[in-house]
Design an enzyme around this catalytic site. Structure first.
Site, PDB file in Angstrom:
ATOM      1  N   ASP A 398      90.788  69.143  26.015  1.00 17.37           N
ATOM      2  CA  ASP A 398      91.115  68.134  25.003  1.00 17.37           C
ATOM      3  C   ASP A 398      90.427  66.824  25.362  1.00 17.37           C
ATOM      4  OD1 ASP A 398      93.620  67.463  22.848  1.00 17.37           O
ATOM      5  OD2 ASP A 398      92.923  65.771  24.061  1.00 17.37           O
ATOM      6  N   ASN A 406      87.810  56.731  17.907  1.00 18.81           N
ATOM      7  CA  ASN A 406      87.823  56.619  16.441  1.00 18.81           C
ATOM      8  C   ASN A 406      88.150  55.193  16.002  1.00 18.81           C
ATOM      9  OD1 ASN A 406      87.121  59.119  15.441  1.00 18.81           O
ATOM     10  ND2 ASN A 406      89.186  59.935  15.645  1.00 18.81           N
ATOM     11  N   HIS A 411      85.258  56.888  12.538  1.00 20.75           N
ATOM     12  CA  HIS A 411      85.341  58.350  12.507  1.00 20.75           C
ATOM     13  C   HIS A 411      83.982  59.041  12.647  1.00 20.75           C
ATOM     14  CE1 HIS A 411      87.407  62.097  11.330  1.00 20.75           C
ATOM     15  NE2 HIS A 411      88.480  61.444  11.763  1.00 20.75           N
ATOM     16  N   ASP A 415      82.989  61.854  15.310  1.00 21.21           N
ATOM     17  CA  ASP A 415      82.398  63.184  15.059  1.00 21.21           C
ATOM     18  C   ASP A 415      81.174  63.412  15.945  1.00 21.21           C
ATOM     19  OD1 ASP A 415      84.290  63.633  13.191  1.00 21.21           O
ATOM     20  OD2 ASP A 415      82.961  63.524  11.435  1.00 21.21           O
ATOM     21  N   GLU A 441      90.174  67.587  18.233  1.00 18.33           N
ATOM     22  CA  GLU A 441      89.353  67.311  19.420  1.00 18.33           C
ATOM     23  C   GLU A 441      89.775  68.231  20.562  1.00 18.33           C
ATOM     24  OE1 GLU A 441      92.599  66.369  20.002  1.00 18.33           O
ATOM     25  OE2 GLU A 441      91.975  64.819  21.437  1.00 18.33           O
TER      26      GLU A 441
HETATM   27  P1  GH3 Z   1      94.998  62.124  24.754  1.00 20.61           P
HETATM   28  O1  GH3 Z   1      94.145  61.697  25.896  1.00 20.61           O
HETATM   29  O2  GH3 Z   1      96.432  62.120  25.087  1.00 20.61           O
HETATM   30  O3  GH3 Z   1      94.564  63.448  24.197  1.00 20.61           O
HETATM   31  O4  GH3 Z   1      94.770  61.021  23.649  1.00 20.61           O
HETATM   32  P2  GH3 Z   1      94.200  61.188  22.201  1.00 20.61           P
HETATM   33  O5  GH3 Z   1      93.925  59.818  21.676  1.00 20.61           O
HETATM   34  O6  GH3 Z   1      93.043  62.090  22.211  1.00 20.61           O
HETATM   35  O7  GH3 Z   1      95.463  61.774  21.479  1.00 20.61           O
HETATM   36  P3  GH3 Z   1      95.668  62.722  20.288  1.00 20.61           P
HETATM   37  O8  GH3 Z   1      95.406  64.137  20.676  1.00 20.61           O
HETATM   38  O9  GH3 Z   1      97.046  62.437  19.787  1.00 20.61           O
HETATM   39  O10 GH3 Z   1      94.662  62.246  19.177  1.00 20.61           O
HETATM   40  C1  GH3 Z   1      93.598  62.976  18.764  1.00 20.61           C
HETATM   41  C2  GH3 Z   1      92.822  62.183  17.760  1.00 20.61           C
HETATM   42  O11 GH3 Z   1      91.628  62.898  17.432  1.00 20.61           O
HETATM   43  C3  GH3 Z   1      93.534  61.965  16.477  1.00 20.61           C
HETATM   44  C4  GH3 Z   1      92.543  62.300  15.389  1.00 20.61           C
HETATM   45  O12 GH3 Z   1      92.344  61.210  14.541  1.00 20.61           O
HETATM   46  C5  GH3 Z   1      91.261  62.567  16.121  1.00 20.61           C
HETATM   47  N1  GH3 Z   1      90.514  63.660  15.541  1.00 20.61           N
HETATM   48  C6  GH3 Z   1      90.940  64.924  15.352  1.00 20.61           C
HETATM   49  N2  GH3 Z   1      89.966  65.660  14.757  1.00 20.61           N
HETATM   50  C7  GH3 Z   1      88.915  64.839  14.564  1.00 20.61           C
HETATM   51  C8  GH3 Z   1      87.607  65.003  13.982  1.00 20.61           C
HETATM   52  O13 GH3 Z   1      87.220  66.079  13.523  1.00 20.61           O
HETATM   53  N3  GH3 Z   1      86.776  63.937  13.985  1.00 20.61           N
HETATM   54  C9  GH3 Z   1      87.156  62.737  14.495  1.00 20.61           C
HETATM   55  N4  GH3 Z   1      86.288  61.715  14.465  1.00 20.61           N
HETATM   56  N5  GH3 Z   1      88.392  62.533  15.019  1.00 20.61           N
HETATM   57  C10 GH3 Z   1      89.250  63.566  15.064  1.00 20.61           C
HETATM   58 MG    MG Z   2      93.048  64.013  22.922  1.00 22.73          MG
HETATM   59 MG    MG Z   3      94.671  66.456  21.031  1.00 27.79          MG
END
Ligand code: GH3
Ligand code: MG
Ligand code: MG
Length: 519
Positions: A398, A406, A411, A415, A441
């Site tokens: 992760d 982001n 965004h 990506d 992610e």
């Molecule tokens: P942690 O270290 O605890 O994982 O922190 P984090 O900020 O990564 O926490 P979390 O898993 O809650 O957030 C994931 C974020 O990833 C939220 C979402 O907006 C973003 N995200 C998810 N899918 C995509 C994507 O396809 N593209 C982009 N740009 N952002 C994404």
């Molecule tokens: Mg994360």
């Molecule tokens: Mg996550």
């Protein structure tokens, strides 16, 4: 530079490392060579994965590309793709869709082998990830081919991987070696099953194109009928009325001068959610969601006299919006200039297309395998691990603090970072590890026939590959890192349990400060 060195040394498979140590310099040179070979092969595979040909309707070109790449990558004289046919009375058989022979650089097709000619082979296809016949002439699964196939063609070793589509065996990818028999390596076996995955992807995409075309043909036929008869009947208003009434396609006549509906049929009343007797006199513009789309439609009608198949969003009288394909043409009706529009609700079709896209194996953003596909791979690997008592490990990975990236850069840069993480991991993994995007992610990696210790070494290398090569965004080096949680298969455990344990390990890695690997 220094990091690259570390990565390279660690990238060597364990068995090769041991051999390099014991044989000194000569061994090291040899394992560098093997390493280079693996890297080259992996590159050919990723090129194939990103190739446009795989996603297109032209199945022949796609198979040509797969067999050529397979022959080159696995260094065999013959590579071929076969389809399983089950023609009732005549029984099961495989039919060659494309055979590539390397020395003459020639493609051919058409050969057929019945299950009755090779029962052991067919049975093995159902059961194995791949049939690794080092000496095909004596291997119990392939020696059935000896007299009629292997001997005349000079084939000595075979590496065949069954093609699975939604859990069913639908074909096989064959790699045939001539000359002295050779020993197939594990990474070659896994590569063969990657080729089988590509074939599954092509078959799935082809089926999708077929379904789509059939739908289009059906609709075109109906519309042509309406358009033709409309032309014939232009002078006969009563005929036009009757035609509109009975058309199975939603049809609406609107007056050009004031955009009022002057005639519509039952089907139109249904899709616009208006009682049939209340549809006359309604304002057509009210039913368009986007004024620009309507403008475009009218502009084309003005310039060309007709519009075919414009995908637009429309709105019902109750305010529900839906996707539609509209076609239109200008006519005279009871002395007025009118537009005859036909409307087909394609909401369902769009949904079906999305479902199909979901069924295909690749994630569009990163080009990695998608969640469904990796789960399929893992199910099969779990089954193998259980049957052959082999080790197996899984990792959940992760991105750390991804929300910050982001929020700070937007965004689209987010990506970009996800793609960069994917690329770095893809380059770092061993050729037989399977990397997929689990969603958002989060990523998942399957390590077939790998102990938890070895998987930890590879995972650590992944973590470092991401952390040590930050990507540039807006002149800043982004501190993008990942956390990884690992779990080893234990007898009797199912997929859910394995994921759950990898996820707990990931949680521990996050708790302990991120940019870490935990098992
Ligand atoms: P942690 O270290 O605890 O994982 O922190 P984090 O900020 O990564 O926490 P979390 O898993 O809650 O957030 C994931 C974020 O990833 C939220 C979402 O907006 C973003 N995200 C998810 N899918 C995509 C994507 O396809 N593209 C982009 N740009 N952002 C994404
Ligand atoms: Mg994360
Ligand atoms: Mg996550």
């Amino acid at each position: 530079m220094r990091n690259r060195g570390i990565v390279k040394r660690r990238a060597r498979p364990v068995a090769k490392r041991a051999r390099a140590r014991s044989a000194g310099g000569r061994g090291r040179a040899r394992s560098d060579e093997i390493e280079r070979e693996i890297q080259e092969r992996r590159k050919a595979l990723t090129d194939l994965m990103h190739s446009q040909v795989l996603g297109q309707a032209d199945v022949t070109r796609a198979f040509n590309q797969i067999t050529e790449t397979a022959a080159h990558v696995l260094d065999v004289e013959r590579a071929s793709v076969w389809r399983l046919v089950d023609s009732g009375g005549a029984g099961r058989a495989i039919e060659c869709i494309d055979l590539y022979e390397r020395s003459p650089a020639r493609h051919s097709a058409g050969l057929r082998i019945a299950a009755t000619e090779a029962p052991r082979y067919f049975e093995a296809l159902q059961r194995e990830r791949a049939i690794r016949a080092h000496d095909a002439r004596t291997d119990p699964r392939t020696k059935e081919f000896r007299k009629n196939y292997l001997q005349p063609l000079g084939i000595t070793s075979m590496l065949d991987a069954p093609v699975f589509l939604r859990g069913k065996m639908v074909g096989v990818v064959c790699h045939e070696h001539t000359g002295r028999p050779r020993r197939w390596k594990l990474h070659e076996e896994l590569m063969a099953s990657s080729f089988a995955d590509f074939v599954a992807l092509v078959l799935e995409t082809a089926a999708w194109h077929e379904a789509k075309n059939a739908l289009r043909d059906e609709r075109d036929a109906l519309e042509t009928k309406v358009a033709e008869r409309t032309r014939d009947l232009q002078e006969s208003q009563a005929g036009l009325r009757a035609l509109v009434d009975y058309s199975p396609i939603a049809t609406v006549l609107t007056r050009i001068s004031d955009h009022k509906v002057v005639l519509a049929n039952r089907r139109a009343a249904t899709i616009f959610e208006v009682p049939l007797d209340a549809i006359r006199g309604r304002d057509a513009p009210d039913h368009w969601v986007d004024a620009d789309e309507r403008h475009q439609y009218l502009e084309r009608l003005r310039r060309f006299g007709r519009v075919d198949d414009l995908a637009v969003r429309l709105r019902t009288a109750k305010g529900r919006t839906f996707w539609a394909r509209v076609s239109g043409q200008r006519l005279k009706f009871e002395g007025d200039d009118v537009l005859l529009g036909t409307i087909i609700d394609i909401t369902e079709q769009r949904r079906a297309q999305e479902d199909l896209r979901e069924l295909a194996s690749l994630d569009p953003l990163t080009g990695l395998y998608n969640r469904r596909h990796v789960e399929g791979v893992l199910r099969r690997e779990l089954d193998r691990a259980q049957r052959h008592q082999r080790p197996l490990a899984v990792a959940m990975m992760d991105a750390d603090h991804f929300k910050n990236i982001n929020d700070t850069y937007g965004h689209p840069i987010g990506d970009e970072v996800l793609r960069a993480i994917s690329d770095r991991c893809r380059r770092t993994l061993r050729s037989h590890d399977v990397l997929g995007r689990y969603g958002g992610e989060e990523f998942v990696i399957v390590f077939p026939e790998t102990s938890i210790d070895d998987a930890t070494v590879v995972a650590e290398r992944l973590r470092a590959a991401v952390a040590d090569n930050p990507i540039q965004a807006a002149d800043n080096a982004l501190a993008d890192t990942v956390s990884i949680g690992l779990a080893a298969y234990a007898p009797g455990q199912d997929l859910e349990k394995l994921f759950q344990r990898a996820d707990s390990a990931l949680y521990a890695a996050k708790q302990d400060g991120r940019n870490l690997v935990r098992a």
